[in-house]
Write an enzyme that holds these catalytic residues in place. Structure first.
Site, PDB file in Angstrom:
ATOM      1  N   GLU A 201       0.833  -1.199   0.000  1.00  0.00           N
ATOM      2  CA  GLU A 201       0.000   0.000   0.000  1.00  0.00           C
ATOM      3  C   GLU A 201       0.872   1.255   0.000  1.00  0.00           C
ATOM      4  O   GLU A 201       0.604   2.213   0.722  1.00  0.00           O
ATOM      5  CB  GLU A 201      -0.939   0.033   1.200  1.00  0.00           C
ATOM      6  CG  GLU A 201      -1.920  -1.119   1.238  1.00  0.00           C
ATOM      7  CD  GLU A 201      -3.007  -0.924   2.279  1.00  0.00           C
ATOM      8  OE1 GLU A 201      -4.179  -1.010   1.908  1.00  0.00           O
ATOM      9  OE2 GLU A 201      -2.683  -0.664   3.450  1.00  0.00           O
TER      10      GLU A 201
ATOM     11  N   CYS B 212     -10.958   2.725   5.890  1.00  0.00           N
ATOM     12  CA  CYS B 212     -10.275   3.976   6.215  1.00  0.00           C
ATOM     13  C   CYS B 212     -10.646   5.114   5.268  1.00  0.00           C
ATOM     14  O   CYS B 212     -10.761   6.268   5.670  1.00  0.00           O
ATOM     15  CB  CYS B 212      -8.769   3.756   6.192  1.00  0.00           C
ATOM     16  SG  CYS B 212      -8.174   2.935   4.704  1.00  0.00           S
TER      17      CYS B 212
HETATM   18 ZN    ZN Z   1      -7.744   4.473   3.115  1.00  0.00          ZN
END
Ligand code: ZN
Length: 634
Positions: free
Chosen positions: A313, A397
């Site tokens: 990520e 998120c």
């Molecule tokens: Zn996120």
């Protein structure tokens, strides 16, 4: 040093942001509340063994970011129903908070006894940080301090637990966030101890030598190695293989390259910038500047998206910026907006506002659908038609992160300083600020980002001498400026800002006209994925072509060598009202090809008019192909 004019003092009345802020309040925030409730996130503190919806490591942060976003909306306009929802959650948290102040639903209810045992992976302080941000926002919006007091007790517990003294842990969270939150808590309460804890976490990060690099001598062992052994785990048995993933591979002041998980990096850099400001610590500013240069010259997409790779990520290698597999997490672009805003306040340099604007209007804004009800987690720059926004994500998120940014977006427009006021972003609206003791109201009239004509009218109780700093964006190749309709000839820029210093009187009006043609953007030749291609930009907006306007096989399009033929046209009925770019190109075709896989004659091509739409608006119609980078004649 600049001081941002808070979003509560800036009211947008434009056709771009104001509708988004309304949609955020009316659609996005209620959806996020409903999903947080249905999935158990809001009941996580009252969860008991055997019940469905076992609290996950991240869950408190999802609830917290919804509270923070909702609180920004409440600051705009109170809402008893939303406040009752937040009050109920706060009561549940406080009811279950441990006597020592600890407050994490997972480790109270699911893994009691494992608290603070795995700072590297368990996200406890990450959740705490978001809950602190939520508590500060809710307190500032409503004056209610129950949640804030509970978070002060939690922070006090962390102060007792973490530090350099015997019996304390010299640890810090694997996912940065607590640091910037503690600085917010310090600013909200005036309690210096919270700033000190933030500084401890930042200073401690990456100290010592990792067992993952056993040949390197160090002053003492890396905390994550120590805590792994304390829970009978092999430190080398870590999926990320190294501590670059969480920016703990070396002390923060020695870091010169952005590496690892992009969101963690951005939140850490926000805290470093904040600490530099609070502690007058130039070593942190210099580290931020080096990392900024590395990020923006080697590892940032043209959309302001960051983090090329899905595996971590995050960041991969210099100039590795593939378009179709671009990860570009929405949270990372949001985090870049946060960091750029802080660097801008520290330095007054427009390069930070340029990137802030790029990430805001493109990489971040694409993360939410036009109707406010669906979200991207990854934001690629090309799609074969199989990339769609979703109503929610298990790792949630991004949806509340874009919601909190939109709810407070007017706070990024202006700053004040000792000598004057600063306009960083342009959008129609009303703002109140102060230069010293002098109140100044600014009425901005513009159709930005669709048009470069901007007028700022100043309202003053009495004439006052100060400077008006107007940002001239990096994409702008020419502008005209007048005051009360008298053209100003001397237009030297200071750090990218046009500075107008004079005795201002009530009603004085500044007119700024920014050239806003369609432009090509070329990538550094080291970006092999973009070689021979261009991206279309107009004003702050990056453009893309979609199948809905241009048919399929967008990769066959070849643009002319210069963008002069592209014309801008505003389409009020398209995609919520957008300015499109139309121009002539050619497209390779198969009409004369036959069935061979290879041949010695080039394929034929035919004329094709193409229509490009703003990148943020893509994937809001029938699923189809999309491209930002397009081939172009050399
Ligand atoms: Zn996120």
């Amino acid at each position: 040093m600049l001081t941002p004019v808070p979003f509560t003092k800036v009211k947008f009345t434009d056709s771009f942001w104001a509708p988004r802020i309304r949609t955020n309040r009316a659609v996005t925030l209620p959806i996020e509340y409903k999903i947080c409730e249905e999935t158990g996130r809001l009941g996580a503190f009252d969860w008991r063994k055997g019940q469905p919806h076992e609290p996950h490591w991240f869950w408190d942060s999802d609830a917290a970011k919804w509270i923070e976003a909702a609180s920004y909306a409440l600051a705009d306009e109170r809402d008893p129903q939303v406040e009752a929802q937040i009050d109920a959650y706060a009561a549940s948290l406080i009811r279950n908070q441990l006597p020592d102040g600890y407050a994490n639903s997972r480790f109270i209810n699911v893994e009691p006894g494992a608290q603070w045992a795995n700072l590297r992976d368990a996200h406890e302080m990450y959740c705490a940080g978001h809950m602190i941000e939520a508590a500060v926002a809710y307190f500032e919006a409503t004056g209610k301090r129950e949640l804030l007091d509970a978070m002060c007790r939690y922070a006090d517990h962390m102060i007792a637990t973490f530090g350099p003294n015997p019996g304390q842990k010299r640890g810090y969270c694997g996912h940065q966030e607590i640091e910037l939150a503690l600085i917010k808590l310090y600013r909200a309460t005036g309690q210096r101890k919270y700033l000190d804890l933030a500084a401890f976490f930042i200073n401690e990060r990456g100290q010592g030598t990792s067992l993952l690099h056993p040949d390197k001598p160090g002053a003492y062992e890396h905390f994550y190695d120590l805590e792994a052994r304390a829970r009978n785990a092999d430190p080398r048995d870590y999926w990320a293989k190294n501590y670059e993933y969480l920016q703990a591979h070396k002390p923060v002041r020695e870091q010169t390259e952005v590496v690892g998980h992009a969101v963690r990096a951005m939140y850490m850099l926000c805290a470093m910038a904040d600490l530099s400001a609070e502690l007058k610590d130039d070593t942190l500013l210099h580290a931020c500047e080096a990392l900024w240069t590395h990020l923006t010259t080697r590892r940032m997409y043209v959309t302001g998206g960051i983090g090329s790779g899905g595996a971590n990520e995050g960041f991969t290698a210099d100039y590795d910026l593939p378009d179709d597999t671009a990860y570009c997490e929405t949270c990372a672009a949001v985090g870049l907006v946060f960091w750029a805003h802080r660097m801008l306040q520290l330095t007054g340099q427009s390069k930070y506002a340029d990137v802030m604007e790029r990430a805001l209007y493109n990489g971040a804004l694409a993360g939410i659908s036009l109707d406010g009800a669906a979200f991207f987690y990854a934001n690629p720059l090309s799609s074969a038609g199989n990339v769609l926004r979703q109503a929610w994500w298990d790792c949630a998120c991004c949806p509340p992160n874009i919601a909190r940014l939109i709810a407070s977006v007017s706070g990024y427009q202006y700053s004040s300083s000792g000598d004057g006021i600063w306009a960083h972003l342009y959008a129609q609206g009303e703002a109140e600020m102060r230069v010293g003791q002098t109140p100044v109201r600014v009425s901005q009239t513009t159709n930005y980002p669709w048009d470069g004509a901007i007028a700022l009218r100043l309202s003053l109780e009495k004439p006052a001498t100060f400077a008006v700093h107007l940002r001239i964006p990096d994409w702008c190749d020419g502008f005209r400026i007048s005051i009360n309709q008298k053209p100003i000839a001397n237009t030297q820029l200071q750090d990218g800002y046009l500075v107008l210093s004079r005795l201002w009187a009530d009603g004085d009006t500044i007119e700024l006209e920014l050239n806003m043609p369609a432009q090509y953007v070329y990538a550094n030749p080291n970006v092999r994925q973009a070689l021979g291609q261009v991206a279309l930009q107009r004003g702050p907006l990056m453009y893309c072509v979609e199948q809905a306007d241009n048919g399929a096989q967008l990769d066959r399009i070849i643009l002319p060598s210069v963008p002069d033929g592209f014309a801008a046209a505003h389409e009020p009925g398209l995609l919520g009202g957008v300015t499109v770019l139309r121009g002539d190109a050619i497209a390779l075709d198969e009409s004369s090809w036959g069935g061979a896989l290879y041949r010695h004659a080039a394929p034929s091509a035919s004329a094709k008019q193409i229509t490009a739409v703003p990148y943020y608006a893509w994937a809001n119609r029938a699923p189809g192909e999309m491209r930002v980078w397009l081939r172009a004649q050399p």
